[in-house]
Write a protein that holds these residues in place. Structure first.
Motif, PDB file in Angstrom:
ATOM      1  N   HIS A  65       0.840  -1.199   0.000  1.00 32.02           N
ATOM      2  CA  HIS A  65       0.000   0.000   0.000  1.00 32.02           C
ATOM      3  C   HIS A  65       0.880   1.256   0.000  1.00 32.02           C
ATOM      4  CE1 HIS A  65      -3.103   2.887   1.137  1.00 32.02           C
ATOM      5  NE2 HIS A  65      -3.990   1.960   0.817  1.00 32.02           N
ATOM      6  N   PRO A  66       0.489   2.307  -0.749  1.00 31.72           N
ATOM      7  CA  PRO A  66       1.291   3.542  -0.805  1.00 31.72           C
ATOM      8  C   PRO A  66       1.547   4.173   0.560  1.00 31.72           C
ATOM      9  CG  PRO A  66      -0.383   3.556  -2.515  1.00 31.72           C
ATOM     10  CD  PRO A  66      -0.664   2.359  -1.669  1.00 31.72           C
ATOM     11  N   LEU A  67       0.650   3.966   1.525  1.00 36.16           N
ATOM     12  CA  LEU A  67       0.859   4.518   2.861  1.00 36.16           C
ATOM     13  C   LEU A  67       2.011   3.836   3.587  1.00 36.16           C
ATOM     14  CD1 LEU A  67      -2.863   4.881   3.942  1.00 36.16           C
ATOM     15  CD2 LEU A  67      -1.235   6.758   3.679  1.00 36.16           C
ATOM     16  N   ILE A  68       2.367   2.631   3.142  1.00 41.17           N
ATOM     17  CA  ILE A  68       3.476   1.892   3.746  1.00 41.17           C
ATOM     18  C   ILE A  68       4.724   1.977   2.867  1.00 41.17           C
ATOM     19  CG2 ILE A  68       4.261  -0.353   4.578  1.00 41.17           C
ATOM     20  CD1 ILE A  68       2.043   0.854   6.269  1.00 41.17           C
ATOM     21  N   LYS A  69       4.591   1.627   1.608  1.00 43.63           N
ATOM     22  CA  LYS A  69       5.734   1.606   0.697  1.00 43.63           C
ATOM     23  C   LYS A  69       5.977   2.940   0.008  1.00 43.63           C
ATOM     24  CE  LYS A  69       6.870  -2.696   1.287  1.00 43.63           C
ATOM     25  NZ  LYS A  69       8.132  -3.051   1.968  1.00 43.63           N
ATOM     26  N   GLY A  70       4.975   3.810   0.023  1.00 44.56           N
ATOM     27  CA  GLY A  70       5.103   5.081  -0.676  1.00 44.56           C
ATOM     28  C   GLY A  70       4.697   4.955  -2.137  1.00 44.56           C
ATOM     29  N   HIS A  71       4.425   6.082  -2.766  1.00 41.66           N
ATOM     30  CA  HIS A  71       4.103   6.082  -4.188  1.00 41.66           C
ATOM     31  C   HIS A  71       5.364   5.795  -5.003  1.00 41.66           C
ATOM     32  CE1 HIS A  71      -0.031   7.452  -3.764  1.00 41.66           C
ATOM     33  NE2 HIS A  71       0.382   8.359  -2.891  1.00 41.66           N
ATOM     34  N   ARG A  72       5.157   5.220  -6.165  1.00 35.68           N
ATOM     35  CA  ARG A  72       6.299   4.782  -6.970  1.00 35.68           C
ATOM     36  C   ARG A  72       7.119   5.962  -7.478  1.00 35.68           C
ATOM     37  NH1 ARG A  72       5.933   0.481 -12.035  1.00 35.68           N
ATOM     38  NH2 ARG A  72       8.209   0.210 -12.299  1.00 35.68           N
ATOM     39  N   TYR A  73       6.444   6.996  -7.960  1.00 38.06           N
ATOM     40  CA  TYR A  73       7.137   8.173  -8.486  1.00 38.06           C
ATOM     41  C   TYR A  73       6.788   9.391  -7.627  1.00 38.06           C
ATOM     42  CZ  TYR A  73       7.707   5.155 -12.551  1.00 38.06           C
ATOM     43  OH  TYR A  73       8.022   4.108 -13.373  1.00 38.06           O
ATOM     44  N   ILE A  74       7.808  10.166  -7.280  1.00 40.51           N
ATOM     45  CA  ILE A  74       7.614  11.368  -6.466  1.00 40.51           C
ATOM     46  C   ILE A  74       7.616  12.581  -7.396  1.00 40.51           C
ATOM     47  CG2 ILE A  74       8.424  12.707  -4.490  1.00 40.51           C
ATOM     48  CD1 ILE A  74       7.635   9.850  -3.811  1.00 40.51           C
ATOM     49  N   GLU A  75       6.441  13.155  -7.613  1.00 42.79           N
ATOM     50  CA  GLU A  75       6.320  14.325  -8.481  1.00 42.79           C
ATOM     51  C   GLU A  75       6.037  15.604  -7.693  1.00 42.79           C
ATOM     52  OE1 GLU A  75       3.265  13.351 -11.233  1.00 42.79           O
ATOM     53  OE2 GLU A  75       4.468  11.853 -12.309  1.00 42.79           O
ATOM     54  N   LYS A  76       5.306  15.475  -6.592  1.00 41.17           N
ATOM     55  CA  LYS A  76       4.957  16.657  -5.796  1.00 41.17           C
ATOM     56  C   LYS A  76       4.870  16.265  -4.327  1.00 41.17           C
ATOM     57  CE  LYS A  76       2.024  19.894  -7.144  1.00 41.17           C
ATOM     58  NZ  LYS A  76       0.771  20.640  -7.466  1.00 41.17           N
ATOM     59  N   ILE A  77       5.384  17.133  -3.463  1.00 40.58           N
ATOM     60  CA  ILE A  77       5.265  16.924  -2.021  1.00 40.58           C
ATOM     61  C   ILE A  77       4.436  18.054  -1.422  1.00 40.58           C
ATOM     62  CG2 ILE A  77       7.463  15.694  -1.861  1.00 40.58           C
ATOM     63  CD1 ILE A  77       8.697  18.230  -0.694  1.00 40.58           C
ATOM     64  N   HIS A  78       3.820  17.754  -0.297  1.00 46.46           N
ATOM     65  CA  HIS A  78       2.976  18.736   0.391  1.00 46.46           C
ATOM     66  C   HIS A  78       3.637  19.097   1.720  1.00 46.46           C
ATOM     67  CE1 HIS A  78      -1.058  20.615   0.972  1.00 46.46           C
ATOM     68  NE2 HIS A  78      -0.662  20.581   2.233  1.00 46.46           N
ATOM     69  N   ILE A  79       3.740  20.391   2.004  1.00 48.58           N
ATOM     70  CA  ILE A  79       4.369  20.871   3.233  1.00 48.58           C
ATOM     71  C   ILE A  79       3.339  21.647   4.047  1.00 48.58           C
ATOM     72  CG2 ILE A  79       6.212  22.281   4.229  1.00 48.58           C
ATOM     73  CD1 ILE A  79       7.729  21.908   1.568  1.00 48.58           C
ATOM     74  N   VAL A  80       3.108  21.200   5.274  1.00 44.90           N
ATOM     75  CA  VAL A  80       2.249  21.938   6.204  1.00 44.90           C
ATOM     76  C   VAL A  80       3.168  22.826   7.037  1.00 44.90           C
ATOM     77  CG1 VAL A  80       0.448  21.792   7.949  1.00 44.90           C
ATOM     78  CG2 VAL A  80       0.700  19.950   6.274  1.00 44.90           C
ATOM     79  N   MET A  81       2.991  24.122   6.894  1.00 44.75           N
ATOM     80  CA  MET A  81       3.902  25.111   7.483  1.00 44.75           C
ATOM     81  C   MET A  81       3.215  25.805   8.656  1.00 44.75           C
ATOM     82  SD  MET A  81       5.596  28.286   5.404  1.00 44.75           S
ATOM     83  CE  MET A  81       6.847  29.366   6.100  1.00 44.75           C
ATOM     84  N   PHE A  82       3.813  25.701   9.842  1.00 46.17           N
ATOM     85  CA  PHE A  82       3.232  26.287  11.050  1.00 46.17           C
ATOM     86  C   PHE A  82       4.021  27.537  11.447  1.00 46.17           C
ATOM     87  CE2 PHE A  82       1.956  21.872  11.210  1.00 46.17           C
ATOM     88  CZ  PHE A  82       0.635  21.939  11.638  1.00 46.17           C
ATOM     89  N   THR A  83       3.368  28.689  11.380  1.00 47.27           N
ATOM     90  CA  THR A  83       3.970  29.946  11.827  1.00 47.27           C
ATOM     91  C   THR A  83       2.944  30.687  12.685  1.00 47.27           C
ATOM     92  OG1 THR A  83       3.222  31.082   9.822  1.00 47.27           O
ATOM     93  CG2 THR A  83       5.456  30.165   9.791  1.00 47.27           C
ATOM     94  N   ALA A  84       3.287  31.914  13.070  1.00 52.49           N
ATOM     95  CA  ALA A  84       2.365  32.750  13.840  1.00 52.49           C
ATOM     96  C   ALA A  84       1.561  33.636  12.900  1.00 52.49           C
ATOM     97  CB  ALA A  84       3.141  33.600  14.841  1.00 52.49           C
ATOM     98  N   ASP A  85       0.504  34.217  13.421  1.00 43.51           N
ATOM     99  CA  ASP A  85      -0.267  35.199  12.651  1.00 43.51           C
ATOM    100  C   ASP A  85       0.411  36.564  12.664  1.00 43.51           C
ATOM    101  OD1 ASP A  85      -2.295  33.550  11.781  1.00 43.51           O
ATOM    102  OD2 ASP A  85      -3.589  33.940  13.501  1.00 43.51           O
ATOM    103  N   LYS A  86       1.209  36.825  13.708  1.00 41.10           N
ATOM    104  CA  LYS A  86       1.837  38.133  13.879  1.00 41.10           C
ATOM    105  C   LYS A  86       3.335  37.964  14.116  1.00 41.10           C
ATOM    106  CE  LYS A  86      -2.404  39.900  16.018  1.00 41.10           C
ATOM    107  NZ  LYS A  86      -3.021  40.460  17.244  1.00 41.10           N
ATOM    108  N   GLY A  87       4.043  39.088  14.075  1.00 40.07           N
ATOM    109  CA  GLY A  87       5.480  39.081  14.306  1.00 40.07           C
ATOM    110  C   GLY A  87       5.820  39.411  15.750  1.00 40.07           C
ATOM    111  N   LEU A  88       6.991  40.026  15.940  1.00 41.33           N
ATOM    112  CA  LEU A  88       7.488  40.399  17.268  1.00 41.33           C
ATOM    113  C   LEU A  88       7.594  39.186  18.189  1.00 41.33           C
ATOM    114  CD1 LEU A  88       5.537  43.748  17.890  1.00 41.33           C
ATOM    115  CD2 LEU A  88       7.869  43.463  17.055  1.00 41.33           C
ATOM    116  N   CYS A  89       8.082  38.072  17.626  1.00 45.68           N
ATOM    117  CA  CYS A  89       8.264  36.864  18.439  1.00 45.68           C
ATOM    118  C   CYS A  89       9.617  36.223  18.130  1.00 45.68           C
ATOM    119  CB  CYS A  89       7.121  35.879  18.229  1.00 45.68           C
ATOM    120  SG  CYS A  89       6.696  35.539  16.513  1.00 45.68           S
TER     121      CYS A  89
END
Length: 289
Positions: A65-89
């Motif tokens: 299954h792709p969830l175990i072995k992964g997809h055969r060809y890697i064409e696109k990856i998805h990145i979940v990016m966690f930042t703040a809504d505001k600066g000064l941190c």
């Protein structure tokens, strides 16, 4: 006199800024204190999630299954990016942005495309400036923190993986350790994988219900959902911890600057008084002559 007046204006401005910075420090510390009860169980929660991932992988490692072995060809990856809504941190946002840029550059060298889910406005603004592909974005509000919005985000990402629209899912954010130490981390969420350390450990056979493909799919969806929520809470804790430290440092630095300006103002005032005395004495001597 104009120099003395300018220094006085600078001192007043800095003292007003100190009031704002102290208020921001206090707000950040209050929000951080509210989440301390969550933080105490967060490490245990994370450990349980990772143990579940290991159990699923060990039980189904012979599956194709792709969830175990992964997809055969890697064409696109998805990145979940966690930042703040505001600066000064402090470096809370910039450290995540640098980590994301490295991933994008490495992917482009391999001919792999990237797309983003941005949790926090700062990440979305950064991706827009860099012309990165944004699949979805969300502000960090009560709905997201209470998992309502985050579950929708998780489900949409998981569906894209299952439809082979993306072949890998990563999360990039700050992990909270202590008030003075937060670590920027990049995690591969899907497909499931084993680290070298985990490979050396033994594992016990695992009986599953339901068995086979349905078990893998339901486990992976739950793992993705819980892991994103864990990363969000860590990022939220890190944001307010960084802001509290940044505001404390800024207040201390401004206090040093105020003291320096006060010293300069006193010197200027003393020089002005001395000049006036010299003029009075000189005038008196001139009248005698």
């Amino acid at each position: 006199m104009s120099n003395i007046r300018d220094l006085g204006n600078k001192i007043n401005s800095l003292q007003n800024m100190q009031k704002v910075m102290r208020a921001m420090n206090m707000i950040a510390s209050i929000k951080l204190r509210k989440l301390f009860s969550v933080q105490s169980s967060l490490a245990l929660f994370d450990r349980s999630i990772e143990e579940t991932r290991m159990d699923v992988f060990n039980a189904m490692q012979d599956s194709e299954h792709p969830l175990i072995k992964g997809h055969r060809y890697i064409e696109k990856i998805h990145i979940v990016m966690f930042t703040a809504d505001k600066g000064l941190c402090g470096s809370h946002n910039s450290s995540v942005q640098k980590a994301v840029t490295r991933i994008v550059d490495e992917s482009l060298e391999k001919g792999v495309q990237t797309e983003f889910s941005c949790i926090g406005n700062k990440g979305a603004h950064y991706c827009s400036r860099k012309d990165y592909e944004i699949f979805q974005q969300a502000e960090i509000n009560e709905r997201v923190l209470n998992r309502e919005e985050l579950e929708k985000i998780s489900q949409s990402i998981f569906s894209r993986f299952m439809n082979n629209e993306i072949q890998k899912i990563f999360a990039v954010g700050n992990i909270y350790h202590t008030t003075l130490f937060q670590e920027t981390t990049t995690l591969q969420l899907l497909p499931f994988f084993q680290t070298e350390e985990e490979e050396t450990r033994g594992h016990q056979p695992l009986e599953t219900e339901p068995s086979g493909e349905q078990f893998v799919i339901s486990s992976a969806a739950a793992y993705l959902r819980f892991k994103l929520h864990s990363m969000l809470l860590n990022s939220y804790l890190s944001e307010h911890s960084s802001r509290m430290t940044a505001m404390e440092n800024a207040t201390n630095n401004s206090e040093d600057l105020v003291n320096r300006y006060i010293t300069m103002q006193n010197h200027a005032r003393q020089a002005s008084i001395t000049n006036e005395l010299i003029e009075i004495v000189s005038g008196k001597e001139a009248m005698k002559g």
